[in-house]
Design a protein around this motif. Structure first.
Motif, PDB file in Angstrom:
ATOM      1  N   ILE A 379       0.813  -1.214   0.000  1.00 22.25           N
ATOM      2  CA  ILE A 379       0.000   0.000   0.000  1.00 22.25           C
ATOM      3  C   ILE A 379       0.849   1.267   0.000  1.00 22.25           C
ATOM      4  CG2 ILE A 379      -0.263   0.280   2.501  1.00 22.25           C
ATOM      5  CD1 ILE A 379      -3.039   0.573  -0.168  1.00 22.25           C
ATOM      6  N   ARG A 380       2.092   1.199   0.409  1.00 25.56           N
ATOM      7  CA  ARG A 380       2.947   2.393   0.393  1.00 25.56           C
ATOM      8  C   ARG A 380       3.160   2.895  -1.036  1.00 25.56           C
ATOM      9  NH1 ARG A 380       4.258   6.406   3.924  1.00 25.56           N
ATOM     10  NH2 ARG A 380       4.153   4.839   5.589  1.00 25.56           N
ATOM     11  N   GLU A 381       3.070   2.007  -2.018  1.00 23.04           N
ATOM     12  CA  GLU A 381       3.195   2.441  -3.417  1.00 23.04           C
ATOM     13  C   GLU A 381       2.084   3.408  -3.806  1.00 23.04           C
ATOM     14  OE1 GLU A 381       4.309   0.275  -6.828  1.00 23.04           O
ATOM     15  OE2 GLU A 381       4.927  -1.501  -5.695  1.00 23.04           O
ATOM     16  N   TYR A 382       0.976   3.374  -3.072  1.00 27.17           N
ATOM     17  CA  TYR A 382      -0.174   4.207  -3.418  1.00 27.17           C
ATOM     18  C   TYR A 382      -0.040   5.629  -2.879  1.00 27.17           C
ATOM     19  CZ  TYR A 382      -2.101  -0.025  -5.244  1.00 27.17           C
ATOM     20  OH  TYR A 382      -2.287  -1.158  -6.010  1.00 27.17           O
ATOM     21  N   THR A 383       1.111   5.932  -2.314  1.00 27.56           N
ATOM     22  CA  THR A 383       1.403   7.297  -1.889  1.00 27.56           C
ATOM     23  C   THR A 383       2.223   8.029  -2.955  1.00 27.56           C
ATOM     24  OG1 THR A 383       3.493   6.731  -0.777  1.00 27.56           O
ATOM     25  CG2 THR A 383       1.462   6.479   0.496  1.00 27.56           C
ATOM     26  N   ARG A 384       2.343   7.448  -4.129  1.00 21.43           N
ATOM     27  CA  ARG A 384       3.148   8.025  -5.202  1.00 21.43           C
ATOM     28  C   ARG A 384       2.265   8.332  -6.409  1.00 21.43           C
ATOM     29  NH1 ARG A 384       7.553   3.818  -6.333  1.00 21.43           N
ATOM     30  NH2 ARG A 384       8.804   5.569  -7.080  1.00 21.43           N
ATOM     31  N   ILE A 385       2.748   9.205  -7.275  1.00 27.97           N
ATOM     32  CA  ILE A 385       1.947   9.680  -8.396  1.00 27.97           C
ATOM     33  C   ILE A 385       2.608   9.270  -9.712  1.00 27.97           C
ATOM     34  CG2 ILE A 385       3.095  11.949  -8.491  1.00 27.97           C
ATOM     35  CD1 ILE A 385       0.289  13.120  -9.103  1.00 27.97           C
ATOM     36  N   PRO A 386       1.822   8.777 -10.688  1.00 25.55           N
ATOM     37  CA  PRO A 386       2.410   8.336 -11.951  1.00 25.55           C
ATOM     38  C   PRO A 386       2.744   9.512 -12.879  1.00 25.55           C
ATOM     39  CG  PRO A 386       0.049   7.994 -11.985  1.00 25.55           C
ATOM     40  CD  PRO A 386       0.383   8.505 -10.621  1.00 25.55           C
ATOM     41  N   HIS A 387       3.774   9.308 -13.680  1.00 25.92           N
ATOM     42  CA  HIS A 387       4.163  10.307 -14.686  1.00 25.92           C
ATOM     43  C   HIS A 387       5.078   9.613 -15.690  1.00 25.92           C
ATOM     44  CE1 HIS A 387       8.276  10.690 -13.002  1.00 25.92           C
ATOM     45  NE2 HIS A 387       7.649  10.457 -11.846  1.00 25.92           N
ATOM     46  N   PHE A 388       5.471  10.307 -16.721  1.00 23.38           N
ATOM     47  CA  PHE A 388       6.433   9.786 -17.688  1.00 23.38           C
ATOM     48  C   PHE A 388       7.818  10.350 -17.385  1.00 23.38           C
ATOM     49  CE2 PHE A 388       2.683   9.390 -20.653  1.00 23.38           C
ATOM     50  CZ  PHE A 388       2.714   8.005 -20.712  1.00 23.38           C
ATOM     51  N   ASP A 389       8.823   9.492 -17.514  1.00 20.67           N
ATOM     52  CA  ASP A 389      10.202   9.983 -17.521  1.00 20.67           C
ATOM     53  C   ASP A 389      10.903   9.392 -18.736  1.00 20.67           C
ATOM     54  OD1 ASP A 389      10.940   7.367 -16.917  1.00 20.67           O
ATOM     55  OD2 ASP A 389      11.527   7.808 -14.845  1.00 20.67           O
ATOM     56  N   SER A 390      12.193   9.491 -18.811  1.00 20.25           N
ATOM     57  CA  SER A 390      12.936   9.049 -20.004  1.00 20.25           C
ATOM     58  C   SER A 390      12.800   7.553 -20.249  1.00 20.25           C
ATOM     59  CB  SER A 390      14.407   9.422 -19.866  1.00 20.25           C
ATOM     60  OG  SER A 390      14.956   8.852 -18.681  1.00 20.25           O
ATOM     61  N   ASP A 391      12.465   6.791 -19.212  1.00 19.90           N
ATOM     62  CA  ASP A 391      12.314   5.349 -19.360  1.00 19.90           C
ATOM     63  C   ASP A 391      10.860   4.912 -19.527  1.00 19.90           C
ATOM     64  OD1 ASP A 391      15.081   4.870 -19.065  1.00 19.90           O
ATOM     65  OD2 ASP A 391      14.885   5.055 -16.885  1.00 19.90           O
ATOM     66  N   GLY A 392       9.939   5.878 -19.573  1.00 18.36           N
ATOM     67  CA  GLY A 392       8.526   5.542 -19.720  1.00 18.36           C
ATOM     68  C   GLY A 392       7.743   5.846 -18.466  1.00 18.36           C
ATOM     69  N   LEU A 393       6.834   4.955 -18.107  1.00 16.49           N
ATOM     70  CA  LEU A 393       5.958   5.154 -16.954  1.00 16.49           C
ATOM     71  C   LEU A 393       6.762   5.039 -15.661  1.00 16.49           C
ATOM     72  CD1 LEU A 393       2.929   5.626 -16.380  1.00 16.49           C
ATOM     73  CD2 LEU A 393       2.666   3.149 -16.240  1.00 16.49           C
ATOM     74  N   ALA A 394       6.573   6.024 -14.784  1.00 19.74           N
ATOM     75  CA  ALA A 394       7.303   6.038 -13.515  1.00 19.74           C
ATOM     76  C   ALA A 394       6.416   6.649 -12.435  1.00 19.74           C
ATOM     77  CB  ALA A 394       8.592   6.841 -13.662  1.00 19.74           C
ATOM     78  N   TRP A 395       6.842   6.519 -11.189  1.00 18.06           N
ATOM     79  CA  TRP A 395       6.089   7.067 -10.050  1.00 18.06           C
ATOM     80  C   TRP A 395       7.033   7.889  -9.183  1.00 18.06           C
ATOM     81  CZ3 TRP A 395       4.683   2.803 -12.562  1.00 18.06           C
ATOM     82  CH2 TRP A 395       3.320   2.568 -12.789  1.00 18.06           C
ATOM     83  N   SER A 396       6.531   8.964  -8.633  1.00 18.01           N
ATOM     84  CA  SER A 396       7.345   9.795  -7.748  1.00 18.01           C
ATOM     85  C   SER A 396       6.549  10.162  -6.501  1.00 18.01           C
ATOM     86  CB  SER A 396       7.797  11.063  -8.467  1.00 18.01           C
ATOM     87  OG  SER A 396       6.677  11.832  -8.873  1.00 18.01           O
ATOM     88  N   ASP A 397       7.256  10.623  -5.481  1.00 16.18           N
ATOM     89  CA  ASP A 397       6.611  10.989  -4.223  1.00 16.18           C
ATOM     90  C   ASP A 397       5.653  12.157  -4.430  1.00 16.18           C
ATOM     91  OD1 ASP A 397       7.987   9.050  -2.854  1.00 16.18           O
ATOM     92  OD2 ASP A 397       9.626  10.391  -2.266  1.00 16.18           O
ATOM     93  N   ILE A 398       4.573  12.149  -3.675  1.00 12.20           N
ATOM     94  CA  ILE A 398       3.562  13.197  -3.768  1.00 12.20           C
ATOM     95  C   ILE A 398       4.114  14.537  -3.296  1.00 12.20           C
ATOM     96  CG2 ILE A 398       1.368  13.995  -2.783  1.00 12.20           C
ATOM     97  CD1 ILE A 398       0.905  11.858  -4.806  1.00 12.20           C
ATOM     98  N   GLY A 399       4.902  14.519  -2.223  1.00 13.12           N
ATOM     99  CA  GLY A 399       5.388  15.754  -1.649  1.00 13.12           C
ATOM    100  C   GLY A 399       4.341  16.420  -0.772  1.00 13.12           C
TER     101      GLY A 399
END
Length: 605
Positions: A379-399
């Motif tokens: 469930i900790r993965e659900y605290t991150r937000i999806p976006h695109f980076d140079s490698d494709g689909l990625a997730w980063s911290d909400i902040g």
């Protein structure tokens, strides 16, 4: 983070109460999971029928190569904005499956009706029961029993609970839920509500009202207020049943297709991994408590005090409104989204969205972190937000929160308690959504005006009969009476009365909807009047006290008089009207067999 004592206590109480049912459920799904895969277990004619429609390469892959076969259960239709985006999903999923050495089939479709279309019409009496029809349609879709996993394509009010109930009856399958996202923001919910109130007063006509509604509901996607549909998506994230961060990405956004492809990759990852976790194992008492906490922290839809009871029952788990109430006293309100504020779900998403709320709840010990999810990171993965980076689909911290008028940290909440309250007293058990109700309206004491149908209340308002302090009681609206329709059409006139300075409230054994707003409303009164509940004892002029602070709903009638008073009988004209027209006659058995609201209004037990 150490768990909050209330979370521990409620979870343990649910676990103990549910032990026999949960054990029986897990035995059932373990037996199903232990069988040979469908294509190897079934007779040759069965297998040939199951895969006759597949392209030759897919047929070879699933039969000869024993590739995973994924069921797609879809709520697609092109009438309703929320479901229209699903038109292209099956082709995208099948394409991704082939790239991954698997196959996918549309196993079946489920009906999807819109309360926004049927609100205030006879069709609304089918709405609640459509949830169980959807659950049954999901079961029919999966009954061919040749699947290794499933993707559930659904989003709105009864659709997600129905799909989830159906999926849990095939709890041995790894399953991922796939949403479609909200429409972009149109006319603000505040402006829309203002025009509705003006229309209720006769200050604007149909043309102006239709223009406002059409600018609010204007494109594919869910409605942008935080009603039942969008509460569904919040709960799916909190239970770890989505690809993380998928809930509120708009249709047409470049992320949307990749997140749908990721859903297929995710279900295949569960099938192929040593960590084989089917949905019936994921949805345990901890996951249910997490969903409840997320609902309370966001001031979500009151409908889920019915739906999630039914969802839990499908997994062999028993919850009740006492559990919600105890959690509500501990879980702070972390978001303000219309009708609990002025922001819409797009602004909620931009401010931090589900990921922010889940992170705050986890860090405050108000959600279980040791739960299973469709992603290996939990469930900790659900605290991150999806976006695109140079490698494709990625997730980063909400902040941090990007707008503290919309979402706040658990250390500085909008309110120290959640948005829902249990009411008890001599009128039965009911619930009230207090998160949007002004503080000076949490206690209303006034004479009752009794109505047998919402149309009667609307007529009384138009005739000027409600220009006073009044508690409007609308009875014969429960599951056994007429299918428990939402009474959202009553919001504008009651809001007008409250705006004129009168102290008003609604009391009903019906539903008020996920858009329950600023007028205090004691809803889901159980037992309902049609089942002999005490609302049938009330008479015009009885003093009634709705006290959301003390948690009581009481007819202020002497106990001796109250005990001797006979119940009113449901009028014959309501019974006759309920039985026929707009397909309602097909649901006679549903009404006859429905459990009470606090038991989920289930028709299948």
């Amino acid at each position: 983070m150490k768990l909050h004592p209330a979370v521990v206590a409620v979870t343990e109480r649910i676990r103990e109460r549910s032990a026999p049912g949960r054990a029986a459920y897990l035995r059932l799904i373990d037996e199903a999971a232990a069988r040979e895969r469908g294509a190897d277990r079934m007779g040759c004619a069965n297998v040939a029928h199951a895969f006759a429609g597949l392209p030759s390469n897919d047929k070879f892959r699933v039969v000869a190569e024993k590739a995973p076969n994924i069921a797609i259960v879809t709520s697609y239709n092109d009438m309703l904005s929320a479901h229209a985006p699903f038109a292209t999903y099956p082709d995208v999923i099948k394409d991704e499956a082939r790239k991954r050495g698997a196959t996918a089939q549309v196993a079946g479709g489920v009906p999807a009706m819109c309360d926004g279309v049927t609100q205030g019409t006879p069709g609304m009496e089918l709405s609640l029961f459509s949830r169980d029809v959807i659950a049954m349609a999901t079961a029919v879709s999966l009954s061919h029993d040749v699947f290794d996993g499933a993707l559930m394509l659904g989003i709105c009010d009864k659709i997600v609970p129905g799909l989830l109930i159906g999926a849990l009856h095939f709890g041995h399958l790894p399953t991922v839920f796939v949403p479609g996202g909200p429409m972009p923001s149109g006319l603000s919910n505040t402006e829309k509500a203002k025009v509705r109130e003006q229309a209720a007063q006769g200050l604007v006509g149909r043309e102006a009202l239709l223009d406002a509604e059409s600018r609010a509901y204007h494109s594919p996607g869910t409605c942008t207020f935080y009603g039942t549909a969008n509460s569904n998506q919040m709960l799916m994230e909190a239970m770890g049943l989505h690809v993380p961060g998928t809930a509120f990405v708009n249709p047409g956004n470049e992320l949307r297709e990749q997140l749908t492809r990721e859903a297929l990759r995710t279900v295949l990852g569960i099938i192929k991994a040593r960590r084989y976790v089917p949905i019936g194992r994921m949805v345990d008492e901890r996951a249910i408590v997490n969903a409840m906490a997320a609902l309370l922290a966001t001031g979500g839809s009151t409908n889920h005090l019915i739906h999630w009871v039914a969802v839990a029952r499908a997994a062999g788990i028993s919850i009740d409104w006492n559990d919600f109430a105890e959690l509500s006293a501990a879980v702070p309100l972390l978001s303000r989204v219309y009708p609990n504020g002025t922001a819409d779900v797009n602004q909620f998403q931009a401010a931090g969205g589900p990921g922010y709320v889940i992170r705050e709840l986890l860090d405050a010990g108000l959600m279980h972190e040791d739960v299973l999810a469709v992603r290996e990171g939990g469930i900790r993965e659900y605290t991150r937000i999806p976006h695109f980076d140079s490698d494709g689909l990625a997730w980063s911290d909400i902040g941090p929160s990007r707008d503290t008028d919309v979402v706040r940290p658990a250390t500085d909440p909008f309110s120290a308690t959640g948005g829902l309250k249990l009411l008890t007293g001599n009128l039965g058990r009911s619930v009230i959504k207090v998160s949007a109700v002004p503080n000076d309206r949490h206690v209303i004491e006034a004479p009752a005006r009794i109505f047998n149908a919402q149309e009667e209340l609307l007529q009384a308002f138009k005739a000027g009969e409600l220009e006073r302090d009044v508690i409007c009681v609308v009875r014969w609206q429960g599951p056994q009476a007429n299918g428990m329709p939402e009474l959202h059409k009553l919001t504008p006139p009651l809001a007008v009365l409250q705006g004129r300075g009168f102290r008003v409230a609604l009391v009903t054994d019906g539903r008020m909807s996920g858009a329950s707003g600023k007028v205090p409303a004691a809803i889901h009164v159980s037992p309902e009047a049609a089942a002999g509940g005490p609302l049938a004892k009330l008479r015009d002029g009885d003093m009634v006290r709705l006290d959301a602070e003390a948690g009581t709903l009481q007819a202020l009638v002497p106990d001796a008089d109250w005990a001797l008073r006979e119940n009113a009988v449901m009028p014959d004209n309501l019974r006759a009207a309920d039985a026929m027209g707009v397909g309602r006659e097909l649901f006679t058995a549903f009404r006859r067999n429905a459990l009470v609201a606090e038991e989920g209004a289930c028709t299948w037990l």
